[in-house]
Design an enzyme around this catalytic site. Sequence first.
Site, mmCIF file in Angstrom:
data_model
loop_
_atom_site.group_PDB
_atom_site.id
_atom_site.type_symbol
_atom_site.label_atom_id
_atom_site.label_comp_id
_atom_site.label_asym_id
_atom_site.label_seq_id
_atom_site.Cartn_x
_atom_site.Cartn_y
_atom_site.Cartn_z
ATOM 1 C CD GLU A 117 -0.886 -4.676 -2.304
ATOM 2 O OE1 GLU A 117 -1.926 -5.271 -2.149
ATOM 3 O OE2 GLU A 117 -0.731 -3.531 -1.682
ATOM 4 N NE ARG A 160 -3.430 -2.583 2.892
ATOM 5 C CZ ARG A 160 -3.838 -2.964 3.712
ATOM 6 N NH1 ARG A 160 -4.521 -1.944 4.478
ATOM 7 N NH2 ARG A 160 -4.157 -4.165 4.096
ATOM 8 C CG ASP A 211 -5.248 -2.820 -1.488
ATOM 9 O OD1 ASP A 211 -4.943 -3.900 -1.974
ATOM 10 O OD2 ASP A 211 -4.603 -2.329 -0.626
ATOM 11 C CG ASP A 264 2.664 -3.044 6.214
ATOM 12 O OD1 ASP A 264 2.151 -3.061 5.089
ATOM 13 O OD2 ASP A 264 2.412 -3.528 7.363
ATOM 14 C CG HIS A 318 -7.409 -2.292 2.174
ATOM 15 N ND1 HIS A 318 -8.273 -2.871 3.279
ATOM 16 C CD2 HIS A 318 -6.260 -3.653 1.982
ATOM 17 C CE1 HIS A 318 -7.900 -4.150 3.474
ATOM 18 N NE2 HIS A 318 -6.914 -4.638 2.644
HETATM 19 O O1 G3P Z 1 -1.496 -7.873 -2.278
HETATM 20 C C1 G3P Z 1 -1.085 -8.616 -1.081
HETATM 21 C C2 G3P Z 1 -1.835 -8.020 0.172
HETATM 22 O O2 G3P Z 1 -1.911 -6.659 0.083
HETATM 23 C C3 G3P Z 1 -3.134 -8.703 0.213
HETATM 24 O O3 G3P Z 1 -4.090 -8.355 1.470
HETATM 25 O O4 G3P Z 1 -5.752 -6.994 2.620
HETATM 26 O O5 G3P Z 1 -3.360 -6.336 2.467
HETATM 27 O O6 G3P Z 1 -4.722 -6.181 0.270
HETATM 28 P P1 G3P Z 1 -4.435 -6.655 1.426
HETATM 29 MG MG MG Z 2 -3.513 -5.315 -1.250
#
Ligand code: G3P
Ligand code: MG
Length: 245
Positions: A37, A11, A39, A234, A52
Amino acid sequence: MISTPRIVGHRGAKANAPENTLAAFRRAHAEGATWVEFDAKLTKEGAVVIIHDELLDRTTNGKGPVAAHTLAEIRALDAGSWFGPAFAGERVPTLEEALALFLELGMGFNIEVKPCPGREAETARACCAVLERAWPKSAPAPVLSSFKRAALEAAREAAPAIARGYLAEELGKSWRAEVEALGCVAVHPGWKRLTRQQVRDIKEAGLRALVWTVNEPERARELVAWGVDSIITDAPGLIGGALAP
Ligand code: G3P
Ligand code: MG
Protein backbone atom coordinates in the site's frame (compact mmCIF):
# COMPACT_ATOMS: atom_id res chain seq x y z
CA MET A 1 -14.15 -10.19 -7.40
CA ILE A 2 -10.67 -8.80 -7.04
CA SER A 3 -7.94 -10.81 -5.44
CA THR A 4 -5.80 -9.35 -2.66
CA PRO A 5 -3.16 -11.26 -0.71
CA ARG A 6 -3.21 -11.94 3.04
CA ILE A 7 -0.38 -9.48 3.64
CA VAL A 8 -0.07 -5.97 2.21
CA GLY A 9 2.99 -3.94 3.23
CA HIS A 10 1.96 -0.53 4.59
CA ARG A 11 3.78 2.35 2.87
CA GLY A 12 6.05 -0.48 1.73
CA ALA A 13 7.48 -1.82 4.96
CA LYS A 14 7.22 1.25 7.18
CA ALA A 15 8.69 -0.45 10.25
CA ASN A 16 11.97 -1.29 8.57
CA ALA A 17 12.58 1.23 5.78
CA PRO A 18 11.70 4.86 5.03
CA GLU A 19 7.98 4.80 4.20
CA ASN A 20 6.77 5.26 0.63
CA THR A 21 10.20 4.90 -0.97
CA LEU A 22 11.47 2.34 -3.47
CA ALA A 23 13.67 0.98 -0.66
CA ALA A 24 10.53 0.36 1.41
CA PHE A 25 8.86 -1.47 -1.47
CA ARG A 26 11.98 -3.60 -1.99
CA ARG A 27 12.08 -4.29 1.73
CA ALA A 28 8.43 -5.41 1.71
CA HIS A 29 9.25 -7.77 -1.14
CA ALA A 30 12.30 -9.11 0.73
CA GLU A 31 10.06 -9.74 3.76
CA GLY A 32 7.76 -11.86 1.62
CA ALA A 33 4.99 -9.38 0.78
CA THR A 34 3.50 -9.64 -2.70
CA TRP A 35 1.56 -6.38 -2.39
CA VAL A 36 2.18 -2.94 -0.92
CA GLU A 37 0.00 0.00 0.00
CA PHE A 38 1.27 3.53 -0.65
CA ASP A 39 0.00 7.13 -0.63
CA ALA A 40 -0.28 9.24 -3.78
CA LYS A 41 -0.57 13.01 -4.06
CA LEU A 42 0.20 15.76 -6.55
CA THR A 43 3.13 18.12 -6.97
CA LYS A 44 2.56 21.77 -7.79
CA GLU A 45 2.27 21.04 -11.52
CA GLY A 46 0.16 17.92 -11.05
CA ALA A 47 2.65 15.04 -11.22
CA VAL A 48 1.81 12.05 -9.02
CA VAL A 49 4.36 11.38 -6.27
CA ILE A 50 4.33 8.90 -3.42
CA ILE A 51 4.31 10.59 -0.04
CA HIS A 52 1.98 10.50 2.96
CA ASP A 53 1.97 13.95 4.55
CA GLU A 54 0.82 17.25 3.09
CA LEU A 55 4.16 18.65 4.24
CA LEU A 56 7.58 17.52 3.11
CA ASP A 57 9.04 18.04 6.57
CA ARG A 58 8.64 14.68 8.33
CA THR A 59 9.84 12.30 5.62
CA THR A 60 12.29 14.40 3.59
CA ASN A 61 14.92 17.06 4.13
CA GLY A 62 12.58 19.58 2.47
CA LYS A 63 10.11 21.97 4.05
CA GLY A 64 6.58 23.11 3.33
CA PRO A 65 3.63 21.74 1.38
CA VAL A 66 4.10 19.08 -1.30
CA ALA A 67 1.55 21.02 -3.37
CA ALA A 68 3.74 24.12 -3.35
CA HIS A 69 6.76 22.33 -4.86
CA THR A 70 7.51 21.22 -8.39
CA LEU A 71 8.43 17.67 -9.28
CA ALA A 72 12.02 18.75 -9.90
CA GLU A 73 12.22 20.35 -6.45
CA ILE A 74 10.76 17.29 -4.75
CA ARG A 75 12.98 14.89 -6.68
CA ALA A 76 16.04 16.75 -5.43
CA LEU A 77 15.16 15.93 -1.81
CA ASP A 78 16.47 13.12 0.37
CA ALA A 79 13.62 10.90 1.57
CA GLY A 80 15.74 8.30 3.32
CA SER A 81 18.24 9.91 5.72
CA TRP A 82 15.56 10.79 8.30
CA PHE A 83 15.02 7.04 8.78
CA GLY A 84 18.67 6.04 8.87
CA PRO A 85 22.01 6.74 7.19
CA ALA A 86 21.81 3.47 5.23
CA PHE A 87 18.91 5.01 3.29
CA ALA A 88 20.57 8.30 2.38
CA GLY A 89 19.78 9.31 -1.17
CA GLU A 90 16.35 7.64 -1.39
CA ARG A 91 14.02 9.85 -3.39
CA VAL A 92 10.32 10.58 -3.22
CA PRO A 93 9.18 8.18 -5.96
CA THR A 94 6.99 9.11 -8.86
CA LEU A 95 4.06 6.79 -9.44
CA GLU A 96 5.59 5.68 -12.77
CA GLU A 97 8.83 4.76 -11.07
CA ALA A 98 7.04 2.70 -8.42
CA LEU A 99 4.99 0.88 -11.06
CA ALA A 100 8.15 -0.04 -12.95
CA LEU A 101 9.60 -1.52 -9.76
CA PHE A 102 6.43 -3.50 -9.03
CA LEU A 103 6.56 -4.96 -12.52
CA GLU A 104 10.21 -5.88 -12.04
CA LEU A 105 9.46 -7.55 -8.69
CA GLY A 106 6.16 -9.09 -9.77
CA MET A 107 4.25 -7.22 -7.08
CA GLY A 108 0.72 -5.87 -6.84
CA PHE A 109 -0.45 -2.79 -4.97
CA ASN A 110 -3.12 -0.74 -3.26
CA ILE A 111 -2.78 2.89 -4.30
CA GLU A 112 -4.27 5.20 -1.70
CA VAL A 113 -5.28 8.50 -3.28
CA LYS A 114 -4.34 11.01 -0.58
CA PRO A 115 -5.13 14.41 -2.04
CA CYS A 116 -4.14 17.77 -0.68
CA PRO A 117 -7.31 19.69 0.28
CA GLY A 118 -9.27 20.81 -2.78
CA ARG A 119 -7.41 18.51 -5.20
CA GLU A 120 -9.48 15.36 -4.59
CA ALA A 121 -10.84 14.81 -8.11
CA GLU A 122 -7.70 16.07 -9.84
CA THR A 123 -5.49 13.69 -7.84
CA ALA A 124 -7.70 10.69 -8.54
CA ARG A 125 -7.80 11.51 -12.25
CA ALA A 126 -4.03 11.91 -12.43
CA CYS A 127 -3.49 8.57 -10.66
CA CYS A 128 -5.91 6.82 -13.00
CA ALA A 129 -4.21 8.30 -16.06
CA VAL A 130 -0.81 6.98 -14.95
CA LEU A 131 -2.22 3.57 -14.10
CA GLU A 132 -3.93 3.29 -17.46
CA ARG A 133 -0.76 4.31 -19.25
CA ALA A 134 1.87 2.45 -17.26
CA TRP A 135 0.27 -0.59 -15.63
CA PRO A 136 -0.36 -3.47 -18.04
CA LYS A 137 -3.74 -5.17 -18.00
CA SER A 138 -1.92 -8.51 -17.71
CA ALA A 139 -0.34 -7.52 -14.36
CA PRO A 140 -2.18 -8.05 -11.02
CA ALA A 141 -5.23 -5.75 -10.88
CA PRO A 142 -4.65 -3.01 -8.28
CA VAL A 143 -7.06 -1.50 -5.78
CA LEU A 144 -7.43 2.29 -5.65
CA SER A 145 -8.63 3.45 -2.24
CA SER A 146 -9.29 6.80 -0.60
CA PHE A 147 -10.80 8.39 2.50
CA LYS A 148 -12.09 11.09 0.16
CA ARG A 149 -15.41 10.30 -1.45
CA ALA A 150 -14.82 12.93 -4.16
CA ALA A 151 -11.64 11.09 -5.15
CA LEU A 152 -13.45 7.76 -5.43
CA GLU A 153 -16.20 9.37 -7.51
CA ALA A 154 -13.65 10.93 -9.85
CA ALA A 155 -11.80 7.60 -10.18
CA ARG A 156 -15.04 5.88 -11.00
CA GLU A 157 -15.70 8.37 -13.75
CA ALA A 158 -12.16 8.41 -15.14
CA ALA A 159 -11.38 4.68 -14.99
CA PRO A 160 -14.40 2.63 -13.94
CA ALA A 161 -12.55 -0.66 -14.47
CA ILE A 162 -10.00 0.06 -11.72
CA ALA A 163 -11.27 -1.57 -8.51
CA ARG A 164 -12.09 0.92 -5.77
CA GLY A 165 -11.67 0.54 -2.01
CA TYR A 166 -13.67 2.46 0.59
CA LEU A 167 -11.29 3.70 3.29
CA ALA A 168 -12.57 4.62 6.73
CA GLU A 169 -11.08 5.08 10.17
CA GLU A 170 -14.33 3.65 11.48
CA LEU A 171 -17.34 2.25 9.64
CA GLY A 172 -20.30 4.54 10.30
CA LYS A 173 -23.98 3.66 9.98
CA SER A 174 -24.12 4.51 6.29
CA TRP A 175 -21.03 2.64 5.12
CA ARG A 176 -22.93 0.09 3.08
CA ALA A 177 -24.95 2.68 1.20
CA GLU A 178 -21.81 4.71 0.52
CA VAL A 179 -19.86 1.68 -0.68
CA GLU A 180 -22.67 0.82 -3.03
CA ALA A 181 -23.10 4.38 -4.29
CA LEU A 182 -19.37 4.61 -5.03
CA GLY A 183 -19.27 1.18 -6.65
CA CYS A 184 -16.48 0.01 -4.36
CA VAL A 185 -15.54 -3.67 -4.29
CA ALA A 186 -13.39 -3.48 -1.16
CA VAL A 187 -13.74 -1.98 2.31
CA HIS A 188 -10.61 -0.77 4.16
CA PRO A 189 -11.46 -0.06 7.80
CA GLY A 190 -9.05 0.76 10.58
CA TRP A 191 -8.76 -2.19 12.99
CA LYS A 192 -9.28 -0.31 16.23
CA ARG A 193 -13.04 0.11 16.09
CA LEU A 194 -13.84 -2.74 13.72
CA THR A 195 -16.24 -5.39 15.00
CA ARG A 196 -16.64 -9.03 14.10
CA GLN A 197 -20.18 -8.30 12.93
CA GLN A 198 -18.95 -5.60 10.56
CA VAL A 199 -16.50 -8.07 9.00
CA ARG A 200 -19.39 -10.52 8.58
CA ASP A 201 -21.44 -7.79 6.93
CA ILE A 202 -18.61 -6.88 4.56
CA LYS A 203 -18.17 -10.49 3.51
CA GLU A 204 -21.90 -11.12 3.20
CA ALA A 205 -22.11 -8.12 0.89
CA GLY A 206 -19.55 -9.87 -1.36
CA LEU A 207 -16.85 -7.28 -0.68
CA ARG A 208 -13.16 -7.66 0.04
CA ALA A 209 -11.99 -6.67 3.55
CA LEU A 210 -8.54 -5.04 3.88
CA VAL A 211 -7.79 -3.87 7.42
CA TRP A 212 -5.06 -1.44 8.53
CA THR A 213 -2.60 -0.93 10.20
CA VAL A 214 -2.09 -4.17 12.09
CA ASN A 215 1.33 -4.71 13.62
CA GLU A 216 0.55 -7.16 16.41
CA PRO A 217 0.53 -10.87 15.55
CA GLU A 218 -2.30 -11.67 18.00
CA ARG A 219 -4.55 -9.02 16.55
CA ALA A 220 -3.77 -10.13 12.98
CA ARG A 221 -4.67 -13.73 13.83
CA GLU A 222 -7.95 -12.62 15.36
CA LEU A 223 -8.90 -10.48 12.36
CA VAL A 224 -8.17 -13.33 9.96
CA ALA A 225 -10.31 -15.62 12.13
CA TRP A 226 -13.11 -13.05 11.76
CA GLY A 227 -12.87 -13.38 7.98
CA VAL A 228 -10.68 -10.41 7.03
CA ASP A 229 -9.03 -11.03 3.66
CA SER A 230 -5.98 -8.80 3.84
CA ILE A 231 -3.90 -7.30 6.63
CA ILE A 232 -2.15 -4.02 5.85
CA THR A 233 0.92 -3.93 8.07
CA ASP A 234 4.10 -1.94 8.67
CA ALA A 235 5.92 -5.24 9.33
CA PRO A 236 5.01 -7.69 6.58
CA GLY A 237 7.67 -10.23 7.59
CA LEU A 238 6.57 -10.36 11.22
CA ILE A 239 2.85 -10.51 10.52
CA GLY A 240 3.24 -12.82 7.52
CA GLY A 241 5.26 -15.18 9.69
CA ALA A 242 2.65 -15.08 12.45
CA LEU A 243 -0.12 -15.95 10.00
CA ALA A 244 1.77 -18.70 8.18
CA PRO A 245 -0.04 -22.02 8.39
O1 G3P B 1 -4.60 2.59 3.39
C1 G3P B 1 -4.52 2.30 4.74
C2 G3P B 1 -3.82 3.37 5.54
O2 G3P B 1 -2.65 3.72 4.88
C3 G3P B 1 -4.67 4.59 5.72
O3 G3P B 1 -4.11 5.54 6.59
O4 G3P B 1 -2.83 7.55 7.13
O5 G3P B 1 -1.68 5.36 6.98
O6 G3P B 1 -2.48 6.50 4.93
P1 G3P B 1 -2.72 6.27 6.39
MG1 MG C 1 -2.09 5.08 3.35
